[in-house]
Design a protein around this motif. Structure first.
Motif, PDB file in Angstrom:
ATOM      1  N   SER A 164      -2.656  -2.173  14.456  1.00 41.71           N
ATOM      2  CA  SER A 164      -1.905  -3.300  15.011  1.00 41.71           C
ATOM      3  C   SER A 164      -0.888  -3.857  14.011  1.00 41.71           C
ATOM      4  CB  SER A 164      -2.854  -4.429  15.422  1.00 41.71           C
ATOM      5  OG  SER A 164      -3.364  -5.084  14.281  1.00 41.71           O
ATOM      6  N   ASP A 165       0.150  -4.465  14.556  1.00 44.67           N
ATOM      7  CA  ASP A 165       1.148  -5.140  13.732  1.00 44.67           C
ATOM      8  C   ASP A 165       0.510  -6.290  12.959  1.00 44.67           C
ATOM      9  OD1 ASP A 165       3.149  -3.436  14.586  1.00 44.67           O
ATOM     10  OD2 ASP A 165       3.881  -4.815  16.136  1.00 44.67           O
ATOM     11  N   ALA A 166      -0.465  -6.981  13.566  1.00 49.26           N
ATOM     12  CA  ALA A 166      -1.129  -8.103  12.894  1.00 49.26           C
ATOM     13  C   ALA A 166      -1.818  -7.644  11.615  1.00 49.26           C
ATOM     14  CB  ALA A 166      -2.136  -8.768  13.833  1.00 49.26           C
ATOM     15  N   LEU A 167      -2.471  -6.485  11.674  1.00 46.04           N
ATOM     16  CA  LEU A 167      -3.141  -5.967  10.476  1.00 46.04           C
ATOM     17  C   LEU A 167      -2.115  -5.558   9.431  1.00 46.04           C
ATOM     18  CD1 LEU A 167      -5.592  -5.122   8.846  1.00 46.04           C
ATOM     19  CD2 LEU A 167      -5.535  -2.915  10.048  1.00 46.04           C
ATOM     20  N   LEU A 168      -1.087  -4.838   9.850  1.00 42.47           N
ATOM     21  CA  LEU A 168      -0.059  -4.410   8.897  1.00 42.47           C
ATOM     22  C   LEU A 168       0.608  -5.599   8.217  1.00 42.47           C
ATOM     23  CD1 LEU A 168       1.555  -1.465  10.879  1.00 42.47           C
ATOM     24  CD2 LEU A 168      -0.001  -1.325   8.915  1.00 42.47           C
ATOM     25  N   GLU A 169       0.883  -6.662   8.969  1.00 51.03           N
ATOM     26  CA  GLU A 169       1.498  -7.857   8.389  1.00 51.03           C
ATOM     27  C   GLU A 169       0.571  -8.529   7.380  1.00 51.03           C
ATOM     28  OE1 GLU A 169       2.654 -10.253  11.744  1.00 51.03           O
ATOM     29  OE2 GLU A 169       4.062  -8.735  12.446  1.00 51.03           O
ATOM     30  N   ALA A 170      -0.715  -8.632   7.706  1.00 51.06           N
ATOM     31  CA  ALA A 170      -1.681  -9.253   6.786  1.00 51.06           C
ATOM     32  C   ALA A 170      -1.822  -8.426   5.510  1.00 51.06           C
ATOM     33  CB  ALA A 170      -3.029  -9.418   7.467  1.00 51.06           C
ATOM     34  N   LEU A 171      -1.932  -7.113   5.660  1.00 55.10           N
ATOM     35  CA  LEU A 171      -2.058  -6.251   4.485  1.00 55.10           C
ATOM     36  C   LEU A 171      -0.819  -6.318   3.615  1.00 55.10           C
ATOM     37  CD1 LEU A 171      -3.715  -3.127   6.143  1.00 55.10           C
ATOM     38  CD2 LEU A 171      -4.838  -4.841   4.694  1.00 55.10           C
ATOM     39  N   ASN A 172       0.344  -6.357   4.250  1.00 56.35           N
ATOM     40  CA  ASN A 172       1.599  -6.454   3.517  1.00 56.35           C
ATOM     41  C   ASN A 172       1.671  -7.765   2.742  1.00 56.35           C
ATOM     42  OD1 ASN A 172       4.231  -5.442   2.790  1.00 56.35           O
ATOM     43  ND2 ASN A 172       5.069  -7.023   4.144  1.00 56.35           N
ATOM     44  N   ALA A 173       1.285  -8.874   3.374  1.00 57.49           N
ATOM     45  CA  ALA A 173       1.330 -10.181   2.723  1.00 57.49           C
ATOM     46  C   ALA A 173       0.434 -10.223   1.485  1.00 57.49           C
ATOM     47  CB  ALA A 173       0.919 -11.277   3.708  1.00 57.49           C
ATOM     48  N   LEU A 174      -0.662  -9.460   1.516  1.00 52.29           N
ATOM     49  CA  LEU A 174      -1.595  -9.432   0.389  1.00 52.29           C
ATOM     50  C   LEU A 174      -1.327  -8.283  -0.579  1.00 52.29           C
ATOM     51  CD1 LEU A 174      -4.826 -10.239   2.389  1.00 52.29           C
ATOM     52  CD2 LEU A 174      -3.631 -11.761   0.801  1.00 52.29           C
ATOM     53  N   GLY A 175      -0.318  -7.474  -0.297  1.00 51.58           N
ATOM     54  CA  GLY A 175       0.011  -6.346  -1.164  1.00 51.58           C
ATOM     55  C   GLY A 175      -1.001  -5.210  -1.091  1.00 51.58           C
ATOM     56  N   LEU A 176      -1.657  -5.060   0.054  1.00 52.98           N
ATOM     57  CA  LEU A 176      -2.705  -4.044   0.195  1.00 52.98           C
ATOM     58  C   LEU A 176      -2.293  -2.826   1.004  1.00 52.98           C
ATOM     59  CD1 LEU A 176      -5.774  -6.378   0.836  1.00 52.98           C
ATOM     60  CD2 LEU A 176      -5.125  -5.238  -1.301  1.00 52.98           C
ATOM     61  N   ASN A 177      -1.111  -2.813   1.580  1.00 49.17           N
ATOM     62  CA  ASN A 177      -0.687  -1.697   2.438  1.00 49.17           C
ATOM     63  C   ASN A 177      -0.877  -0.339   1.778  1.00 49.17           C
ATOM     64  OD1 ASN A 177      -0.008  -3.245   4.620  1.00 49.17           O
ATOM     65  ND2 ASN A 177       2.192  -2.904   4.470  1.00 49.17           N
ATOM     66  N   ASP A 178      -0.447  -0.218   0.536  1.00 50.70           N
ATOM     67  CA  ASP A 178      -0.476   1.076  -0.135  1.00 50.70           C
ATOM     68  C   ASP A 178      -1.881   1.528  -0.502  1.00 50.70           C
ATOM     69  OD1 ASP A 178       2.270   1.185   0.059  1.00 50.70           O
ATOM     70  OD2 ASP A 178       2.610   0.410  -1.965  1.00 50.70           O
ATOM     71  N   HIS A 179      -2.871   0.667  -0.364  1.00 46.43           N
ATOM     72  CA  HIS A 179      -4.240   0.986  -0.782  1.00 46.43           C
ATOM     73  C   HIS A 179      -5.169   1.320   0.380  1.00 46.43           C
ATOM     74  CE1 HIS A 179      -3.131  -0.444  -4.755  1.00 46.43           C
ATOM     75  NE2 HIS A 179      -2.615  -1.493  -4.160  1.00 46.43           N
ATOM     76  N   MET A 180      -4.643   1.322   1.586  1.00 49.93           N
ATOM     77  CA  MET A 180      -5.511   1.440   2.752  1.00 49.93           C
ATOM     78  C   MET A 180      -5.525   2.824   3.393  1.00 49.93           C
ATOM     79  SD  MET A 180      -6.829  -1.552   2.861  1.00 49.93           S
ATOM     80  CE  MET A 180      -7.575  -1.684   4.465  1.00 49.93           C
ATOM     81  N   GLY A 181      -4.600   3.685   3.022  1.00 46.09           N
ATOM     82  CA  GLY A 181      -4.570   5.017   3.614  1.00 46.09           C
ATOM     83  C   GLY A 181      -4.069   5.047   5.039  1.00 46.09           C
ATOM     84  N   ILE A 182      -3.280   4.041   5.409  1.00 47.42           N
ATOM     85  CA  ILE A 182      -2.723   3.979   6.758  1.00 47.42           C
ATOM     86  C   ILE A 182      -1.369   4.680   6.733  1.00 47.42           C
ATOM     87  CG2 ILE A 182      -1.877   2.491   8.608  1.00 47.42           C
ATOM     88  CD1 ILE A 182      -3.827   0.337   7.569  1.00 47.42           C
ATOM     89  N   GLU A 183      -1.255   5.712   7.538  1.00 52.15           N
ATOM     90  CA  GLU A 183       0.017   6.438   7.605  1.00 52.15           C
ATOM     91  C   GLU A 183       0.913   5.790   8.648  1.00 52.15           C
ATOM     92  OE1 GLU A 183      -0.627  10.613   8.112  1.00 52.15           O
ATOM     93  OE2 GLU A 183      -2.222  10.631   6.621  1.00 52.15           O
ATOM     94  N   ALA A 184       2.220   5.963   8.500  1.00 49.91           N
ATOM     95  CA  ALA A 184       3.181   5.403   9.459  1.00 49.91           C
ATOM     96  C   ALA A 184       2.843   5.881  10.859  1.00 49.91           C
ATOM     97  CB  ALA A 184       4.598   5.816   9.094  1.00 49.91           C
ATOM     98  N   GLN A 185       2.902   4.947  11.796  1.00 50.55           N
ATOM     99  CA  GLN A 185       2.537   5.293  13.181  1.00 50.55           C
ATOM    100  C   GLN A 185       3.721   5.143  14.087  1.00 50.55           C
ATOM    101  OE1 GLN A 185      -1.162   4.022  14.581  1.00 50.55           O
ATOM    102  NE2 GLN A 185      -2.153   4.504  12.668  1.00 50.55           N
TER     103      GLN A 185
END
Length: 130
Positions: free
Chosen positions: A109-130
């Motif tokens: 979800s966009d909500a999860l991506l936004e929260a992870l981005n705000a905390l600087g965690l996007n690169d640590h989660m293993g989520i590939e571009a969808q």
């Protein structure tokens, strides 16, 4: 985390490790063999993932880790994620990687991506571009 905690996930967690609690199930929360047979590694998150939901999700994640199953996380219907929810997911992903378990993200979800981005965690989660 102490060497004992790594060897024995139910050992007392090291209070200096901010994610050590992810592998320690609360007393009396061990899954029985019947529950293990029904347990899957599918985690579907819907609605809100905030501090009010973290404890219950943590307990489920702990049982999934103990079951050593392939893990799939879907957050398509997740509409709100606060810092506590994002941190729980980060700690879970980190523990999954340390254990060498397969992890697949679906419908993020966009909500999860936004929260992870705000905390600087996007690169640590293993989520590939969808």
């Amino acid at each position: 985390m102490t060497d004992e905690a790594v060897k024995n996930p139910t050992a007392q967690a090291d209070s200096n490790d901010p994610i050590a609690w992810i592998i320690s199930a609360p007393a009396g929360d061990e899954a029985t063999p019947d529950q293990d047979q029904l347990l899957s590694g599918n985690i579907v998150l819907e609605g809100s993932l905030g501090i009010a939901e973290v404890e219950a999700l943590h307990q489920r994640m702990t049982r999934i880790l103990q079951a050593n199953v392939d893990i799939t996380i879907s957050t398509e219907q997740l509409s709100r994620v606060d810092a506590a929810g994002a941190q729980l997911l980060y700690a879970f992903v980190r523990e999954v990687r340390q254990r060498g378990l397969p992890l697949k993200w679906t419908s993020v979800s966009d909500a999860l991506l936004e929260a992870l981005n705000a905390l600087g965690l996007n690169d640590h989660m293993g989520i590939e571009a969808q």
